[in-house]
Design a protein around this motif. Structure first.
Motif, PDB file in Angstrom:
ATOM      1  N   TYR A   1       0.886  -1.138   0.001  1.00  0.00           N
ATOM      2  CA  TYR A   1       0.135   0.067   0.008  1.00  0.00           C
ATOM      3  C   TYR A   1       0.980   1.278   0.027  1.00  0.00           C
ATOM      4  O   TYR A   1       2.138   1.171   0.295  1.00  0.00           O
TER       5      TYR A   1
ATOM      6  N   ASN B   1       1.374   4.826   1.472  1.00  0.00           N
ATOM      7  CA  ASN B   1       0.977   5.639   3.001  1.00  0.00           C
ATOM      8  C   ASN B   1       0.681   7.193   2.742  1.00  0.00           C
ATOM      9  O   ASN B   1       0.817   7.608   1.416  1.00  0.00           O
ATOM     10  N   ASP B   2       0.286   7.937   3.375  1.00  0.00           N
ATOM     11  CA  ASP B   2      -0.360   9.135   3.093  1.00  0.00           C
ATOM     12  C   ASP B   2       0.729  10.141   2.762  1.00  0.00           C
ATOM     13  O   ASP B   2       0.371  11.264   2.349  1.00  0.00           O
TER      14      ASP B   2
ATOM     15  N   ASP C   1       3.003  -4.768   4.122  1.00  0.00           N
ATOM     16  CA  ASP C   1       2.716  -5.714   5.440  1.00  0.00           C
ATOM     17  C   ASP C   1       3.283  -6.827   5.499  1.00  0.00           C
ATOM     18  O   ASP C   1       2.507  -7.849   4.887  1.00  0.00           O
TER      19      ASP C   1
ATOM     20  N   TYR D   1       9.710   4.811   7.079  1.00  0.00           N
ATOM     21  CA  TYR D   1       8.424   5.341   7.486  1.00  0.00           C
ATOM     22  C   TYR D   1       8.290   5.544   8.986  1.00  0.00           C
ATOM     23  O   TYR D   1       7.769   6.437   9.250  1.00  0.00           O
TER      24      TYR D   1
ATOM     25  N   GLU E   1       7.650   9.251  10.577  1.00  0.00           N
ATOM     26  CA  GLU E   1       6.300   9.528  11.390  1.00  0.00           C
ATOM     27  C   GLU E   1       6.671  10.146  12.887  1.00  0.00           C
ATOM     28  O   GLU E   1       6.045  10.774  13.347  1.00  0.00           O
TER      29      GLU E   1
END
Lengths: 229, 267
Positions: free
Chosen positions: B94, B96-97, B104, B139, B143
């Motif tokens: 996926y 991310n923003d 995953d 990430y 974050e």
């Protein structure tokens, strides 16, 4: 209502498939279905419940690989122990003629249960010839592309990328044929007797005469008897 | 949220490979020792335990000049439209923003579809865990307000991390500067390639001199497989089942109508 026609040993029976062919057939039935269900886990979305049956995705992958190796071994078994049988099978497929074309064209009516008069058939009728050509071809593609996907590092990357859609396409066509074959070879009233041909090896003589007159004549008819003598 | 991008400026890179070590350190990856291949490059390619490498590319185009030595930090490009994400049968990849392409690993089954769909062939199989791994753009550091480990450690500021628009401006200035200072073919890589990469390169020469595809494309088999075979072809199977069920019913209804079939089947 009956499912499969009753097995009648009070009526004269003739051999249709020898032991090697039957072992190969049923071996492939089991391994193909195992491969199919463990493979659908990835082909379809939301199949977690199916994966769970095989112990999760890793378990399904393991079962898929074991079944695939066994499936390959059954091909080797057939080639090793009944090569002549394969040759005569292929020879019969190459006899695809007008009678087969008419058979295939009329077949949809017979499929639905309408009475139709079919031209005489050889050992394998037009539909069986089609199945005999398409399904093994798909299985060969499945085996080849499967091993490429299993060991991608030893193959060129381009070939690995072709193997993915090939595996899927071959799987879909093979499964389509297997569904039709499974039904026609058992529950379809007209062709159901052939189930016993593959299960016990023999079919009723009158059924053989009616459904495969050319084969019956060549294998068990008066001429064949005369040749044997 | 605005995209956060990693920028790598080749002209500032001294190929110390601190980024490679920092990446191993932060991600707790074991050393992978490959045999000496006749140049300074440590690994031929990324692997399951090596998310980033520095390539040492040698060119001898001009016999009069010395050997041209091109360095290139190589890792996941974090595509805007990642092919790996499309093909993953477990849907475990996926974005991310802020634009990192992530995996995953709990759902990864090691099928390696992503590895071969990737136009750069970056994700690699890690045998000991039966998963396919790649750079995560750190990430979890980002974050927490930090920069990726490779950027944090870069001694020459060849690596920079931040807002994509700001870094794009910076990259364009750098290219302008390089073009008038002895690198007429200097260019940005990752601005338009594959619809945009969340990894920007300032190159001193054309991309092919850095072993990068000039016009990268997702291999044609992949969209054919994902857009046609996967969604539509499979419907043939329920069709066969439906046909068989129909026949099962109609044969038996018609048999009742026309009277039972003769014992040997239809006469």
């Amino acid at each position: 209502m009956q499912w499969v026609p009753e097995y009648r040993d009070d009526i004269n029976r003739v051999e249709r498939f020898n032991a090697v062919a039957r072992i190969t057939h049923w071996g492939h039935t089991v391994t193909f279905i195992l491969c199919l269900f463990t493979g659908l886990v990835l082909f379809c979305d939301g199949m977690d419940w199916l994966a769970t049956i095989f112990g999760g995705y890793a378990g399904a992958g393991l079962v898929h690989r074991i079944a695939a190796v066994l499936l390959t071994l059954f091909i080797a078994f057939f080639v090793l122990f009944d090569f002549k049988g394969i040759i005569s099978w292929v020879k019969d497929l190459l006899r695809f003629g007008m009678n087969d074309i008419i058979f295939v064209m009329k077949f949809p009516l017979d499929f639905l249960g309408l009475p139709v008069k079919m031209p005489p058939q050889t050992r394998f009728n037009g539909g069986e010839k089609g199945n005999s050509m398409l399904t093994p071809t798909c299985v060969i593609f499945l085996v080849l592309s499967g091993y490429i996907m299993w060991f991608p590092a030893i193959f060129p990357a381009g070939l690995v990328r072709v193997a993915y859609p090939t595996h899927d396409i071959a799987m879909v066509f093979a499964t389509f044929m297997v569904c039709m074959h499974g039904y026609l070879g058992s529950f379809h009233p007209g062709s159901g007797e052939s189930f016993w041909g593959m299960w016990k090896g023999t079919v009723r003589e009158d059924w053989a005469k009616h459904h495969h007159p050319i084969w019956y004549e060549e294998a068990y008819g008066e001429k064949a008897d005369a040749e044997k003598e | 949220m605005a995209r956060k991008t990693n920028l790598y400026d080749v002209s500032k890179c001294i190929a110390c490979r601190a980024c490679q070590v920092a990446c191993k350190d932060w991600n707790q990856l074991p050393a992978v020792i490959e045999p000496f291949k006749g140049n300074y490059q440590t690994h031929k390619d990324t692997n399951g335990d090596t998310y980033t490498i520095v390539k040492f590319i040698e060119h001898e185009d001009d016999p009069a000049a010395d050997v041209q030595w091109n360095f290139l930090k190589y890792q996941c490009m974090h595509c805007f439209e990642p092919a790996c994400m499309d093909v993953c049968p477990r849907k475990c990849i996926y974005i991310n923003d802020w634009g990192a392409v992530l995996k995953d690993y709990d759902n990864c089954i090691g099928c390696q579809y992503c590895s071969y769909a990737c136009p750069f062939h970056i994700p690699k199989y890690r045998k000991r865990q039966d998963i396919v791994t790649k750079c995560t753009l750190c990430y979890e550091r980002v974050e927490e307000g930090l920069t990726p480990a490779c950027v944090r450690t870069c001694p020459t500021d060849a690596l920079q991390f931040g807002d994509r628009d700001e870094l794009m401006q910076y990259a364009e200035e750098r290219v302008k500067f390089l073009r008038v200072n002895g690198f007429p073919n200097a260019t940005i890589y990752g601005k338009f390639e594959l619809g945009g990469l969340n990894m920007l390169y300032v190159l001193t020469d054309s991309p092919d001199k850095f072993d990068l595809p000039v016009d990268p494309k997702v291999p044609g088999q992949i969209p054919f497989w994902q857009n046609w075979v996967q969604p539509y072809l499979g419907w043939l199977i329920p069709l066969a089942l439906l046909g068989s069920a129909t026949s099962f019913v109609t044969t038996r209804i018609l048999a009742n109508k026309h009277g039972e079939h003769g014992e040997g089947g239809h006469e």
